[in-house]
Design an enzyme around this catalytic site. Structure first.
Site, short mmCIF file in Angstrom:
data_model
loop_
_atom_site.label_atom_id
_atom_site.label_comp_id
_atom_site.label_asym_id
_atom_site.label_seq_id
_atom_site.Cartn_x
_atom_site.Cartn_y
_atom_site.Cartn_z
N HIS A 230 0.88 -1.19 0.00
CA HIS A 230 0.00 0.00 0.00
C HIS A 230 0.90 1.23 0.00
O HIS A 230 1.46 1.60 1.02
CB HIS A 230 -0.90 0.00 1.25
CG HIS A 230 -1.87 1.15 1.27
ND1 HIS A 230 -3.23 0.97 1.51
CD2 HIS A 230 -1.71 2.47 1.10
CE1 HIS A 230 -3.84 2.15 1.47
NE2 HIS A 230 -2.93 3.09 1.24
N HIS B 207 1.67 5.29 -1.69
CA HIS B 207 1.30 6.48 -2.50
C HIS B 207 2.56 7.05 -3.12
O HIS B 207 3.47 7.47 -2.40
CB HIS B 207 0.64 7.53 -1.60
CG HIS B 207 -0.64 7.03 -0.99
ND1 HIS B 207 -1.86 7.15 -1.63
CD2 HIS B 207 -0.88 6.38 0.16
CE1 HIS B 207 -2.80 6.60 -0.88
NE2 HIS B 207 -2.23 6.12 0.22
N LYS C 154 -8.91 -0.31 -5.85
CA LYS C 154 -8.95 0.33 -4.53
C LYS C 154 -10.23 1.13 -4.38
O LYS C 154 -10.51 2.01 -5.18
CB LYS C 154 -7.74 1.26 -4.38
CG LYS C 154 -7.73 2.09 -3.11
CD LYS C 154 -7.45 1.24 -1.86
CE LYS C 154 -7.61 2.08 -0.60
NZ LYS C 154 -6.51 3.01 -0.39
N HIS D 240 -10.45 1.20 1.70
CA HIS D 240 -10.19 2.14 2.80
C HIS D 240 -11.45 2.08 3.67
O HIS D 240 -12.44 2.73 3.36
CB HIS D 240 -9.94 3.55 2.27
CG HIS D 240 -9.61 4.53 3.35
ND1 HIS D 240 -8.43 5.22 3.40
CD2 HIS D 240 -10.31 4.92 4.45
CE1 HIS D 240 -8.40 5.99 4.48
NE2 HIS D 240 -9.55 5.83 5.13
N HIS E 54 -4.71 -0.79 5.66
CA HIS E 54 -4.17 -0.06 6.83
C HIS E 54 -5.07 -0.16 8.07
O HIS E 54 -5.56 0.84 8.57
CB HIS E 54 -3.87 1.41 6.51
CG HIS E 54 -4.91 2.12 5.68
ND1 HIS E 54 -6.25 2.10 5.99
CD2 HIS E 54 -4.79 2.87 4.57
CE1 HIS E 54 -6.90 2.80 5.09
NE2 HIS E 54 -6.05 3.29 4.22
N ASP F 185 1.46 2.50 3.52
CA ASP F 185 0.62 3.69 3.37
C ASP F 185 1.47 4.95 3.44
O ASP F 185 1.01 5.99 3.89
CB ASP F 185 -0.51 3.73 4.40
CG ASP F 185 -1.61 4.73 4.03
OD1 ASP F 185 -1.65 5.18 2.86
OD2 ASP F 185 -2.41 5.08 4.91
C1 NCD Z 1 -3.39 8.99 2.08
C2 NCD Z 1 -2.91 10.03 1.06
O1 NCD Z 1 -2.33 11.05 1.47
O2 NCD Z 1 -3.10 9.81 -0.14
N1 NCD Z 1 -3.45 9.61 3.38
C3 NCD Z 1 -3.43 8.97 4.57
O3 NCD Z 1 -3.60 9.65 5.58
N2 NCD Z 1 -3.24 7.69 4.68
C4 NCD Z 1 -4.68 8.42 1.65
C5 NCD Z 1 -5.12 7.21 2.44
O4 NCD Z 1 -4.55 6.11 2.29
O5 NCD Z 1 -6.01 7.34 3.26
ZN ZN Z 2 -3.21 5.04 1.59
#
Ligand code: NCD
Ligand code: ZN
Length: 335
Positions: free
Chosen positions: A13, A15, A95, A134, A168, A240
């Site tokens: 996971h 970003h 997702k 999520h 998460h 995450d």
């Molecule tokens: C994530 C993001 O910034 O894209 N933020 C987070 O707090 N985890 C998005 C997500 O996974 O909820």
């Molecule tokens: Zn995330």
């Protein structure tokens, strides 16, 4: 001096963002991980085959070698079967975000109308495309994940052949669901193994520890630690890691997300070592994910050592967890 070697670590996971941010952060994950499940919450989100292919190309262009596999995802919508058949070979999962629940999720699902979702979820079951969720309602912030358990149950019961990944997870309630339904799995972040809400807002407010879902109570953290340390066969590591520019975090409207990618494996070694569970780390950071997702990543061998490492104050303007602090393990070599 103690060392520990991990083979093909995976971050299920992640970003990576786009543009300059992508160029700055992708090499950090590519250095220590063999691959990562890349989240689709760009602006606008990744919703077409062309989006997936083009985004994967931009990721590959941002990493310095070929030893990193971006496993791509689509942003959930009620896609039809013909579309899913056309894209099944380009993605590893889809997702789902409830609308507005976190960063860049405005285009997400507004209500969990099972009948409206049924054709898509049936097609995903048939094509063996996992659904990553999520899992938070729009309830009181501490209760959002626990309230979502009834939706996980509804989905798990209605679509028994669909692999559902509770992303998460932060609560004991979610941990307890793992053994209740065969088709429910979970990812766990690094930071949720380490912090509770106390660390975020119990003293001076720590914007770099603010994320969604927010860190919960000590008993929740204990439950997460237990299944991570034993490498429960249905849990996988998913950082995450969610980079935001410093000014978006140190702001009166702090963006949600903790940036952990460059320190994740070192700190995982430290935690697993502290609990004498290093022998289970390989399953948690790779083997469980390989089995659950049916993937076979490129070879990579990373050796970590229990020598202190001072975490940089910033990675190109993104503040990592433990910025400026010293952690107990460092990376010795990557092959
Ligand atoms: C994530 C993001 O910034 O894209 N933020 C987070 O707090 N985890 C998005 C997500 O996974 O909820
Ligand atoms: Zn995330």
């Amino acid at each position: 001096m103690k060392t520990h070697t991990l083979l093909m670590p995976l971050d299920m996971h992640l970003h990576l963002r786009d543009g300059v941010m992508l160029e700055n952060v992708a090499p950090l994950s590519a250095y220590s991980f063999s691959g990562a499940l890349v989240m689709p919450n760009l602006v606008p989100p990744v919703t077409t085959k062309e989006d997936v292919i083009a985004y994967k190309e931009r990721i590959m262009a941002s990493v310095p070698n070929d030893y990193f596999e971006p496993y791509m995802t689509l942003f959930y919508q009620n896609y039809d079967k013909a579309f899913l058949e056309s894209v099944v070979d380009d993605i590893l999962a889809i997702k789902l975000y409830p609308a507005g629940i976190t960063t860049n999720s405005e285009g997400g699902v507004k209500s969990f109308d099972i009948e409206a979702m049924r054709p898509t979820l049936n097609a995903m079951s048939e094509l063996d495309i996992p659904l990553c969720i999520h899992g938070e309602t729009d309830g009181f912030v501490m209760d959002r994940e626990a309230e979502f358990m009834s939706i996980y149950e509804l989905l798990a019961q209605n679509f028994p052949k669909l692999k559902i990944v509770m992303e998460h997870i932060t609560t004991k309630a979610a941990v307890d669901m793992l053994d209740k339904y065969e088709n429910l799995y979970a990812t766990i972040t690094l930071h949720h193994l380490l912090i509770t809400l106390d660390d975020v807002v119990g003293g001076m407010m720590k914007p770099h520890l603010f994320c969604k879902p927010i860190a919960k109570r000590p008993e929740d953290r204990e439950a997460l630690l237990k299944v991570a340390l034993e490498a429960h066969p249905k849990v996988m590591f998913g950082s995450d890691s969610a980079p935001h520019p410093q000014h978006k975090k140190e702001s009166c409207g702090c963006a949600a997300g903790v940036f952990t990618a460059p320190i994740a494996l070192q700190v995982l070694c430290e935690v697993f070592d502290e609990f004498n569970a290093l022998e289970n780390l390989q399953d948690f950071v790779s083997d469980n994910a390989q089995r659950i997702y049916g993937i076979c990543p490129e070879f990579k061998e990373i050796t970590l050592v229990d020598l202190p490492f001072t975490v940089p104050e910033s990675y190109s303007g993104v503040i990592p967890m433990y910025a400026g602090e010293t952690i107990g393990w460092s990376i010795e070599s990557v092959e």
